[in-house]
Design an enzyme around this catalytic site. Structure first.
Site, short mmCIF file in Angstrom:
data_model
loop_
_atom_site.label_atom_id
_atom_site.label_comp_id
_atom_site.label_asym_id
_atom_site.label_seq_id
_atom_site.Cartn_x
_atom_site.Cartn_y
_atom_site.Cartn_z
N ASP A 118 56.35 -6.97 35.34
CA ASP A 118 55.74 -6.27 34.49
C ASP A 118 55.59 -6.75 32.65
OD1 ASP A 118 58.61 -5.97 33.68
OD2 ASP A 118 58.36 -3.73 33.48
N ASN A 141 57.64 -6.76 30.50
CA ASN A 141 58.42 -5.69 29.57
C ASN A 141 57.50 -4.32 29.46
OD1 ASN A 141 60.97 -5.27 28.60
ND2 ASN A 141 60.49 -5.73 26.52
N LYS A 157 67.61 -10.41 28.10
CA LYS A 157 68.22 -10.58 29.42
C LYS A 157 67.62 -10.30 30.55
CE LYS A 157 71.61 -7.66 28.21
NZ LYS A 157 72.82 -6.78 28.45
#
Length: 302
Positions: A217, A219, A251
């Site tokens: 996606d 983010n 991360k």
């Protein structure tokens, strides 16, 4: 082939069950003619704009030449293995022998679930990335001496269509479920992996299934998997990245990276070594300076 005249050969159109009438028209004709019909007078389904036409032609050509490309790949692989034998180089088991391997047992009865309930949130190219990462997971798992149980849930029509480009996926040592993981596994045996979770996983439990969200996606939906786990009342946790390594980027990891890290730790590799070996160089990964020897020794005993 120009932008104004993207044409297609009859054999290419027939390869995907498309009326050959398409080959008679340029893009200009297709976008303006309101009534294309086949020889029987039936109206032809057709793309309506230039981008759709390009995608359609790409699919047609892929389907037409897929068998030919596969044959060439097999021939090249056969030639490489022949050269390796002559040079006394061991390339390991070939694909045919790997396909015959069946996973009778998995280390500590631990499983991985890839949740494909996010199709509606992704564009086609991102769904293809998810399938490619699942293919990578399958590849590294079948080469392991202690493979994990591997499940895919919410395996809907879009996912089936996307993965059908890979011939023989039905024969993979992967359990595909159309249902949600909640309909297949007991809730108390599930743990959703999420980088937003406040719980840090140090050991993987026997008879437990760890869920990886099948979502690419960029983010756009940060924290979605953590939210879903919380709402569904199932356990969640994150990998101990901060404890063992420093990263110059965020991360968030790919599906196959998470899968491979879990697999290596379950094989007995330390967290530090697993993270260093799996995470790509672009992440700027290096060992944390504050890791105590006692922490590493305790981890090696798991």
């Amino acid at each position: 082939m120009t932008e104004d005249s993207l044409q297609i050969a009859p054999e290419e159109a027939e390869a995907v069950g498309t009326p050959t009438g398409y080959r008679q028209y340029t893009l200009f004709d297709i976008s303006t003619d309101p009534g294309l019909k086949d020889d029987d007078g039936n109206e032809l389904p057709r793309p309506f704009n230039k981008n759709q036409m390009r995608k359609w032609l790409k699919k047609v050509r892929w389907e037409t030449h897929k068998a030919e490309k596969r044959a060439k790949e097999k021939a090249r692989a056969k030639e490489r293995r022949k050269e390796a034998r002559e040079a006394n180089i061991d390339l390991g088991p070939n694909r045919k022998s790997l396909k015959k391997m069946k996973f009778e047992k998995s280390k500590k009865n631990i499983g991985i679930i890839i949740d494909l309930s996010f199709d509606h949130l992704m564009m086609e190219k991102d769904r293809y990335k998810v399938i490619k990462q699942i293919l990578r997971c399958y590849s590294i798992n079948r080469r392991s001496n202690t493979p994990l149980q591997f499940h895919v849930t919410s395996f809907g029509e879009k996912s089936k269509n996307d993965i059908s480009r890979h011939n023989g996926y039905e024969n993979w040592d992967v359990e595909f479920h159309e249902e949600s993981y909640l309909d297949v596994f007991p809730k108390e045996k599930l743990v959703y992996l999420s980088s937003e979770s406040e719980n840090v996983i140090e050991n993987f439990e026997d008879d437990t299934f760890y869920i990886i969200g099948g979502l690419v996606d960029h983010n756009k939906h940060k924290g979605l998997c953590h939210t879903i786990a919380t709402e569904q009342g199932i356990r969640h946790g994150q990998l101990p990245l901060d404890k063992y390594v420093n990263m110059q980027t965020r991360k968030v990891l790919t599906i196959d990276h998470v899968f491979e890290i879990v697999l290596k730790v379950c094989e007995g590799v330390s967290w530090q070594d697993a993270l260093i070996k799996v995470l790509p160089v672009r992440k700027g990964v290096h060992v944390c300076d504050n890791i105590s020897n006692s922490s590493l020794d305790d981890n090696d005993k798991t």
